[in-house]
Design an enzyme around this catalytic site. Structure first.
Site, PDB file in Angstrom:
ATOM      1  N   HIS A  66       0.855  -1.182   0.000  1.00  0.00           N
ATOM      2  CA  HIS A  66       0.000   0.000   0.000  1.00  0.00           C
ATOM      3  C   HIS A  66       0.896   1.239   0.000  1.00  0.00           C
ATOM      4  O   HIS A  66       1.880   1.298   0.742  1.00  0.00           O
ATOM      5  CB  HIS A  66      -0.876  -0.018   1.262  1.00  0.00           C
ATOM      6  CG  HIS A  66      -2.017   0.939   1.215  1.00  0.00           C
ATOM      7  ND1 HIS A  66      -3.336   0.544   1.263  1.00  0.00           N
ATOM      8  CD2 HIS A  66      -2.050   2.297   1.127  1.00  0.00           C
ATOM      9  CE1 HIS A  66      -4.122   1.603   1.225  1.00  0.00           C
ATOM     10  NE2 HIS A  66      -3.352   2.690   1.132  1.00  0.00           N
ATOM     11  N   PRO A  67       0.613   2.261  -0.821  1.00  0.00           N
ATOM     12  CA  PRO A  67       1.477   3.456  -0.871  1.00  0.00           C
ATOM     13  C   PRO A  67       1.604   4.120   0.502  1.00  0.00           C
ATOM     14  O   PRO A  67       0.619   4.620   1.061  1.00  0.00           O
ATOM     15  CB  PRO A  67       0.757   4.370  -1.865  1.00  0.00           C
ATOM     16  CG  PRO A  67      -0.091   3.460  -2.691  1.00  0.00           C
ATOM     17  CD  PRO A  67      -0.519   2.360  -1.764  1.00  0.00           C
ATOM     18  N   HIS A  68       2.814   4.091   1.040  1.00  0.00           N
ATOM     19  CA  HIS A  68       3.009   4.637   2.382  1.00  0.00           C
ATOM     20  C   HIS A  68       4.477   4.953   2.617  1.00  0.00           C
ATOM     21  O   HIS A  68       5.353   4.542   1.867  1.00  0.00           O
ATOM     22  CB  HIS A  68       2.519   3.640   3.444  1.00  0.00           C
ATOM     23  CG  HIS A  68       3.445   2.478   3.665  1.00  0.00           C
ATOM     24  ND1 HIS A  68       3.582   1.447   2.754  1.00  0.00           N
ATOM     25  CD2 HIS A  68       4.297   2.175   4.682  1.00  0.00           C
ATOM     26  CE1 HIS A  68       4.465   0.567   3.196  1.00  0.00           C
ATOM     27  NE2 HIS A  68       4.914   0.993   4.372  1.00  0.00           N
ATOM     28  N   GLY A  69       4.726   5.703   3.666  1.00  0.00           N
ATOM     29  CA  GLY A  69       6.070   5.988   4.127  1.00  0.00           C
ATOM     30  C   GLY A  69       6.092   5.882   5.638  1.00  0.00           C
ATOM     31  O   GLY A  69       5.142   5.381   6.262  1.00  0.00           O
TER      32      GLY A  69
END
Length: 359
Positions: free
Chosen positions: A195-198
């Site tokens: 999932h797009p994350h940082g």
């Protein structure tokens, strides 16, 4: 239970609202958006939460490292139906974000190696130890399960920068000496959630690499002059006083930095126009990488800002380290790099910047 909203005052463009919500297990969740978030929470889990590990000092490297055995049990490549970073759908699986929708979310990591309540470690004869105080947070860029810094769009990137600035201020106020927002993208980097994350780490001690950078700036290193010298030959793109360029001293093939032409201590110190330019360049660099390598490019990305104290003359940068030296060739950090810190760069910066400019 904490549940409050606020309109943020940041140099980032556009109005930004933050909802501060205390989850059932006691961890804080912050929802950022262009409009106040008003959805009611869904059912939540109340798992036991670790409060950090311990720090041990390496006497031959001069660095403090985190020891956190509980992280061995963190979530590892879950099925799409078990995505812990997705919104919690009514009647569905419980996720880290107990709301059916959101724009951008930040929450305290369940498997944190650093924690404000980290206990004092037991003594170990001959070894310097310290409590692993600090913070570890997860940033979810979008409720969508797929995406990148390019595909989430300019407005969401600007919202992300505003959230970074807000967390810098909060973590500095809580006593963190250094704050590092970063993203690990791709299996080759070791990302375990797609999932797009940082993430954001707030360190109780300034890491060695950042100590060395701060000292270089204090001693007079002038990155603005280096950028002026390197441009335009090593430049990729420039927007509103922000430049994306390949450092002449890059260690990774196709390494790219984003930096303001004028020295700024961190994103909180930038102008609104510079942050708009930074957001555009973050998307542009990611787009170019994916187009050049013909695949979602694995990389390590981080913001390098001044520490809470001792950051005189610090020049803020955002740095991309791709883990590829070709579409099907991984840049492994093997024995020489790991044991000596001396990198062998397979692609000359001059060649890299020409190739990325051509995309």
């Amino acid at each position: 239970m904490t549940d409050s909203t606020a309109l943020l005052d940041t140099p980032a463009p556009g109005a930004v609202h933050r909802r501060s919500f205390c989850k059932a297990d006691g961890r804080m969740l912050y929802l950022y958006g262009r409009e106040p978030h008003q959805l009611a929470p869904q059912t939540q889990d109340q798992d036991d939460i670790a409060t950090g590990g311990e720090l041990r000092f390496h006497p031959l490297r001069g660095e403090w490292n985190i020891y956190a055995a509980h992280r061995q049990n963190r979530t590892f490549k879950p099925a799409a139906a078990d995505d812990p970073l997705a919104p919690t759908i009514p009647g569905g699986a419980h996720t880290e974000i107990p709301f059916s929708d959101f724009e951008l979310a930040i929450f305290e990591n369940k498997f944190s190696g650093l924690h404000a309540l980290a206990p004092a470690p037991p003594s170990l004869d001959g070894i310097d130890l310290a409590a692993a105080t600090g913070a570890c947070e997860v940033i979810v860029y979008t409720p969508e399960a797929k995406g990148s810094l390019h595909t989430i769009g300019q407005d969401r990137r600007e919202l992300l920068i505003a959230a970074w600035i807000d967390r810098y201020k909060a973590l500095f106020e809580k006593g963190c000496e250094y704050v590092l927002p970063f993203e690990n993208r791709g299996d080759e980097v070791g990302a375990t959630l797609h999932h797009p994350h940082g993430q954001i780490y707030g360190f109780g001690k300034v890491p060695l690499v950042q100590q060395m950078a701060a000292k270089a700036f204090q001693d007079g290193y002038n990155l603005a002059a280096e950028i002026d010298t390197a441009m335009p030959e090593y430049g990729l793109h420039e927007v509103d006083g922000m430049v994306a360029f390949c450092p002449r001293f890059a260690r990774f093939p196709y390494e790219v930095w984003i930096a303001p032409r004028t020295r700024r201590a961190g994103p909180w110190d930038c102008t609104t126009n510079e942050l708009t330019g930074m957001a555009e360049l973050m998307g542009d660099v990611t787009r170019r990488y994916d187009a050049f390598f013909g695949r979602p490019t694995p990389y390590m990305f981080a913001l390098h800002s001044a520490p809470r104290n001792g950051g005189d003359n610090y020049h803020f940068t955002a740095q991309f380290y791709p883990l590829l030296r070709g579409p099907d060739r991984v840049k492994y950090l093997a024995s020489v790099e790991q044991h000596s810190g001396v990198f062998t760069v397979d692609v000359m910066p001059e060649t890299a910047i020409e190739a990325l400019r051509a995309v």
